[in-house]
Design an enzyme around this catalytic site. Structure first.
Site, PDB file in Angstrom:
ATOM      1  N   CYS A 160     -26.331 -65.261 -29.822  1.00  0.00           N
ATOM      2  CA  CYS A 160     -25.982 -66.632 -29.464  1.00  0.00           C
ATOM      3  C   CYS A 160     -26.741 -67.566 -30.400  1.00  0.00           C
ATOM      4  O   CYS A 160     -27.964 -67.501 -30.481  1.00  0.00           O
ATOM      5  CB  CYS A 160     -26.359 -66.878 -27.999  1.00  0.00           C
TER       6      CYS A 160
ATOM      7  N   HIS B 164     -30.483 -68.657 -22.043  1.00  0.00           N
ATOM      8  CA  HIS B 164     -29.067 -68.405 -22.302  1.00  0.00           C
ATOM      9  C   HIS B 164     -28.201 -68.367 -21.037  1.00  0.00           C
ATOM     10  O   HIS B 164     -27.075 -68.845 -21.029  1.00  0.00           O
ATOM     11  CB  HIS B 164     -28.948 -67.085 -23.064  1.00  0.00           C
TER      12      HIS B 164
ATOM     13  N   ASN C 188     -18.253 -79.233 -20.336  1.00  0.00           N
ATOM     14  CA  ASN C 188     -17.256 -78.320 -19.806  1.00  0.00           C
ATOM     15  C   ASN C 188     -18.039 -77.134 -19.301  1.00  0.00           C
ATOM     16  O   ASN C 188     -18.813 -76.566 -20.073  1.00  0.00           O
ATOM     17  CB  ASN C 188     -16.379 -77.824 -20.957  1.00  0.00           C
TER      18      ASN C 188
ATOM     19  N   HIS D  31     -24.881 -76.068 -22.032  1.00  0.00           N
ATOM     20  CA  HIS D  31     -24.803 -77.129 -23.038  1.00  0.00           C
ATOM     21  C   HIS D  31     -23.748 -78.161 -22.675  1.00  0.00           C
ATOM     22  O   HIS D  31     -22.840 -77.897 -21.889  1.00  0.00           O
ATOM     23  CB  HIS D  31     -24.475 -76.540 -24.409  1.00  0.00           C
TER      24      HIS D  31
HETATM   25 ZN   LIG Z   1     -27.607 -68.559 -25.752  1.00  0.00          ZN
END
Ligand SMILES: [Zn+2]
Ligand SMILES: [Zn+2]
Length: 316
Positions: free
Chosen positions: A31, A90, A130, A143
């Site tokens: 990621c 994450h 979103n 995010h």
């Molecule tokens: Zn991540």
């Protein structure tokens, strides 16, 4: 192709960036937003990350539409699209962010609004998120996004028009006062903000969060108000997760006045637009909604508000 094209019938700009089609497939278990990826600092709380495939970009051609708009007008999408990383963790869902983290996110929204307000190319700052696979999010890392746009978006234009035609002081203030007076659709409140299911909600479990004080943008919020905003965002998000017992897929939109129109009537607010219709049904927009613009709702806002009011955490 990276340009804005004028939709002559709907009278609005459509953003084209065909590079977005060629977005690389990300390797599994990697990621870019994780500390150690090489794409972000090794240590961060919240972090602003320039979108790799932006709709609006500082290096794009300037926005300079033709005065006499023809059928097939186009212009440059100069602006900016940034990703706001809420946390280095994450798998942390936004609804589980701490109050401290939400406050840092709000501070970043505010400093970016300030930054863009000094740029003559930018007309408005749209902040949104979103969240959940159901709304097409492929990246689980918590995010949101900030779009700095060279024009005022059509729905905000419409809201400004409604506010300017309203007879009272501020349409939004009047709506909020009436919601607080009636009380049946209010789901949570604190000293500076109130959250309610709108009288004519378009989405199931839709919630609006208004500042009690008449402020137009994030830039006008005091320190205490920003902390109160963090608290109420967190309360609404946790209520949503307790609505059906799982993380509710939703869209969040942080809406503020256009940057270069000091006289425009607007009122800072946040909209939460969940797409879950019931425990196992998603709301998909139908032709009557997408092609005709008329929304059908199958839940009474007052009933949804009562359920959300009862969901933990409860404040009213
Ligand atoms: Zn991540
Ligand atoms: Zn107001």
């Amino acid at each position: 192709m990276h340009q804005l094209r004028w939709h002559a019938i709907l009278k609005q700009w459509i953003v084209f960036n065909t590079d977005r089609q060629n977005r690389p497939q990300m390797p599994a278990n990697w990621c870019p937003f994780d500390p150690g990826s090489g794409k972000v600092p090794d240590h961060y709380d919240v972090h602003l990350y320039a979108n790799d495939f932006p709709g609006f970009s500082p290096s794009a051609d300037p926005f300079s539409p033709n005065e006499s708009s023809g059928l097939f007008d186009s212009t440059g999408p100069r602006g900016a699209c940034d990703v706001v990383l809420y946390s280095p963790e994450h798998t942390l869902p936004p609804s589980k962010l701490s109050l401290e983290s939400w406050r840092k996110v709000i501070d970043l929204w505010t400093s970016r609004t300030q930054f863009h307000s000094e740029n003559p190319d930018i007309a408005m700052v749209a902040i949104f998120e979103n969240c959940g696979e159901a709304v097409g999010v492929t990246m689980p890392h918590p995010h949101g996004q900030i779009y700095a746009m060279p024009f005022v978006s059509p729905i905000v234009e419409k809201e400004l028009e409604s506010a300017s035609e309203h007879a009272g002081a501020c349409l939004f203030c009047d709506l909020l006062n009436e919601e607080l007076k009636q009380g049946t659709r209010v789901i949570a409140e604190n000293a500076a903000f109130a959250a309610f299911v709108p009288y004519a909600a378009r989405f199931p479990a839709e919630v609006s969060l208004y500042s009690r004080r008449h402020v137009r943008t994030l830039l006008e919020l005091t320190d205490e108000e920003k902390t109160a905003l963090a608290e109420l965002i967190s309360i609404v998000r946790r209520k949503y997760d307790n609505l059906y017992g799982f993380l509710l897929p939703l869209m969040m939109a942080v809406k503020q006045a256009p940057l270069k129109q000091p006289e425009a009537l607007y009122h800072f607010h946040i909209q939460f637009l969940p797409l879950q219709r019931s425990v196992n049904k998603l709301k998909y927009l139908a032709p009557i909604e997408t092609a005709f613009g008329t929304f059908l709702a199958d839940t009474a806002p007052e009933e949804m508000a009562e359920v959300l009011r009862g969901c933990e955490p409860s404040t009213v």
